[in-house]
Design a protein around this motif. Sequence first.
Motif, mmCIF file in Angstrom:
data_model
loop_
_atom_site.group_PDB
_atom_site.id
_atom_site.type_symbol
_atom_site.label_atom_id
_atom_site.label_comp_id
_atom_site.label_asym_id
_atom_site.label_seq_id
_atom_site.Cartn_x
_atom_site.Cartn_y
_atom_site.Cartn_z
ATOM 1 N N ASP A 1 -10.507 -0.414 -6.848
ATOM 2 C CA ASP A 1 -10.859 0.936 -7.302
ATOM 3 C C ASP A 1 -11.641 1.719 -6.254
ATOM 4 O O ASP A 1 -11.408 2.919 -6.056
ATOM 5 C CB ASP A 1 -11.666 0.869 -8.608
ATOM 6 C CG ASP A 1 -10.809 0.409 -9.781
ATOM 7 O OD1 ASP A 1 -9.570 0.481 -9.677
ATOM 8 O OD2 ASP A 1 -11.384 -0.037 -10.803
ATOM 9 N N VAL B 1 -9.330 2.739 -3.362
ATOM 10 C CA VAL B 1 -8.449 3.826 -3.808
ATOM 11 C C VAL B 1 -9.223 5.146 -3.856
ATOM 12 O O VAL B 1 -8.723 6.189 -3.413
ATOM 13 C CB VAL B 1 -7.845 3.509 -5.196
ATOM 14 C CG1 VAL B 1 -7.113 4.730 -5.752
ATOM 15 C CG2 VAL B 1 -6.893 2.328 -5.103
ATOM 16 N N ASN C 1 -1.576 -2.985 -9.792
ATOM 17 C CA ASN C 1 -2.707 -3.365 -10.658
ATOM 18 C C ASN C 1 -3.823 -4.027 -9.865
ATOM 19 O O ASN C 1 -4.985 -3.981 -10.257
ATOM 20 C CB ASN C 1 -2.224 -4.307 -11.762
ATOM 21 C CG ASN C 1 -1.324 -3.603 -12.761
ATOM 22 O OD1 ASN C 1 -1.471 -2.402 -12.993
ATOM 23 N ND2 ASN C 1 -0.387 -4.336 -13.340
ATOM 24 N N TYR D 1 -2.008 11.002 -5.451
ATOM 25 C CA TYR D 1 -1.476 9.644 -5.313
ATOM 26 C C TYR D 1 -0.175 9.651 -4.510
ATOM 27 O O TYR D 1 0.031 8.809 -3.638
ATOM 28 C CB TYR D 1 -1.235 9.006 -6.686
ATOM 29 C CG TYR D 1 -2.464 8.342 -7.270
ATOM 30 C CD1 TYR D 1 -2.849 7.062 -6.875
ATOM 31 C CD2 TYR D 1 -3.249 9.002 -8.216
ATOM 32 C CE1 TYR D 1 -3.970 6.451 -7.404
ATOM 33 C CE2 TYR D 1 -4.381 8.400 -8.755
ATOM 34 C CZ TYR D 1 -4.735 7.123 -8.345
ATOM 35 O OH TYR D 1 -5.858 6.524 -8.863
ATOM 36 N N ASP E 1 -4.926 -3.173 -6.965
ATOM 37 C CA ASP E 1 -5.633 -2.249 -6.077
ATOM 38 C C ASP E 1 -7.135 -2.249 -6.374
ATOM 39 O O ASP E 1 -7.550 -2.330 -7.543
ATOM 40 C CB ASP E 1 -5.099 -0.826 -6.240
ATOM 41 C CG ASP E 1 -3.730 -0.641 -5.591
ATOM 42 O OD1 ASP E 1 -3.356 -1.489 -4.761
ATOM 43 O OD2 ASP E 1 -3.050 0.343 -5.913
ATOM 44 N N ASN F 1 0.790 -1.229 0.000
ATOM 45 C CA ASN F 1 0.000 0.000 0.000
ATOM 46 C C ASN F 1 0.821 1.276 0.000
ATOM 47 O O ASN F 1 0.327 2.345 0.391
ATOM 48 C CB ASN F 1 -0.952 -0.008 1.209
ATOM 49 C CG ASN F 1 -1.914 -1.167 1.157
ATOM 50 O OD1 ASN F 1 -2.671 -1.310 0.199
ATOM 51 N ND2 ASN F 1 -1.885 -2.025 2.166
ATOM 52 N N LYS G 1 2.591 2.034 -2.907
ATOM 53 C CA LYS G 1 2.799 2.275 -4.333
ATOM 54 C C LYS G 1 1.570 1.780 -5.083
ATOM 55 O O LYS G 1 0.757 1.028 -4.542
ATOM 56 C CB LYS G 1 4.055 1.565 -4.829
ATOM 57 C CG LYS G 1 4.040 0.052 -4.598
ATOM 58 C CD LYS G 1 5.354 -0.575 -5.013
ATOM 59 C CE LYS G 1 5.379 -2.050 -4.645
ATOM 60 N NZ LYS G 1 6.645 -2.693 -5.028
ATOM 61 N N LYS G 2 1.449 2.194 -6.335
ATOM 62 C CA LYS G 2 0.295 1.802 -7.157
ATOM 63 C C LYS G 2 0.484 0.384 -7.679
ATOM 64 O O LYS G 2 1.529 0.036 -8.221
ATOM 65 C CB LYS G 2 0.165 2.769 -8.338
ATOM 66 C CG LYS G 2 -1.100 2.593 -9.148
ATOM 67 C CD LYS G 2 -2.282 3.252 -8.465
ATOM 68 C CE LYS G 2 -3.532 3.191 -9.333
ATOM 69 N NZ LYS G 2 -4.122 1.849 -9.421
#
Length: 614
Positions: A262, A265, A258, A302, A260, A253, A255-256
């Motif tokens: 939606d 976030v 795939n 972000y 994650d 958690n 860094k971004k």
Amino acid sequence: MLNFFINNDALTLRELQTHFSISRVTITKNIREINDYLDGVAKININQSKFYLVIKDYSAIAKLQTNFLKQDLDFNDPAKRQATILKELLKNINGYVIVDDLADALVVSRGTINKDLRALKTALAFYDVKIETKTNRGMHLKADSDYKYAVITRNLVGKYYELEATWDSPTDVKLTNLIQQLDFNTDTVMAIKRNIAVIKWLRKYEIQIDARVPHYHQLLSDDATASLRELITEMISSSLSPGEWDFISYPFNIKKLNADDDELVKLALTDVDHLMQVVFPIIKQKFDVNLDFKRLLMELRYHLLFLINRAIFGVKTEGFISVDMLNKYPVSTELAQLSLSSIAQKLNVKIRTQEVGYLTVYFQMELEEYMSAPVIHRVALVKPISNSMKKFITEQLKELLNDDLQIDIFNSESDLEKSPEKYLLIFSNSFLTGNVLIQHAPIIRLNSVFNQGTLRERLQISLVDEAVKRGLCKFDVTHFTGKSTYTAGVKQLINQEIDCGQLTHEFLTDWAKREELSSSIFGDGVALPHVIDKSGLNRILVTVGLFEKPVVFDNQKVNVVFLVAIPNKLDAELSRILSQVYDLIRSIAANSNIFNNLKNYDDNRGLIQLMEAI
């Protein structure tokens, strides 16, 4: 130092001195010892005054990074002793530890233990963890949130101890596979495993993180992590508490990914938006820069989300921007520091200083957008001059200025004299007479156009000189007399400006606080203290102090001080002038001829005198 080389490209001696605050001799000694230690694995080489790491065996370097801090050091190492003391305090979390028992166990004196405890208390203060003492009972740890016990175990104890975490090979393979389904990064896999080990070790000593971690954002759904949590539950022989899962899973958690969720976030970014709606007005109150904060937030949200998650768990980041680089962007750095201090206060977290660099980049990009309004500079050409030369000069100046350019061509000196315009530069191969130099601008010989470095330096001097003439910049030079120190010299400069109404007494206090936060040593014998000026005066103030002999501050020699006062209310024009001032300071530091001109500065002649003989 080895980690610094691993995470950076070629480094100058000055960058190493600035980062580690140690002498040239110590750096040379450390590099020699590192090369001896790395024999056959890697080597630090030097090429044209820059040091760089050449790696021969990448797998060996990776293993070394993981293990070299955990080698079995003896207790003559204070850091190892302090980690051991903390380990004992954690193992006795519900009881007390006696100083004499620690001294006996570590075979050192009571005085040595007390000295170690003072250092340990300082280290723990960053995490808001205290060592409390009760008469006739001893010492014990106290934290306002249980998750902080896990953080200090990982960051301080885990630096030297493996924490006895083991599981069989099939379990390890399965664990690795499940982590990699969410994030294939090797560092993430290692971090998750290390966090599991921390939780297992803490449970042995009845430390459990029950409550969810405040202000922390989970970005992976329960469904996505169900299999992983189920396996970890088997490994620790009981179900995970919400706080334990927050700690174990934080590497996912920061860094971004795939994977994650939606919705999670979106909720997290909404919280960040609400936080910054409070923080940005605080920043603007302290430093009034008319930026497009709404657009900036869209760029930052972000980054701030991951920054907050990192801060909560005390995660270190590499300071990829050096102190020298930050000194080049004083306004952006100030905005970044104000943002971080406000966020830290609102969320009651500690944010590491390395985060300033990343945030500075975002502010600098927005600031450059803010300063991008077109500015027209006028330049004069006095014939004879060919059309091709005019075109060449135009292209050279546009490349250097990044602004619009108006070129006026005059057939003679008398035509130039009649012009009412003010010119940034005048290009001519004739010897102009009269008061042209004073009335219009510096005279540049045409052959200077072919030396871009010299042209750039002359242009930088002219831009700041133009700002001085317009009253938007004030430039003074002082020669320190007698034996002075850096601190005494800067105080003298500030007090001189206070006496003539340019600064307030608050500026002196703010400068002292700023010195405590970060070094003002720019390098090459230059100190560059810069502080926000709350006097209300609409100008950039540059007051220069020259020492008779170099003085030493922060283990570096200082020949000259450039004290810069930045107005609290900074519009686009002043922002641009401030950038020009810093360009000029860098030129003075790099060019000995300009610096010699500065040493002989005549207050009656203005900045143009710095151009002589360059």
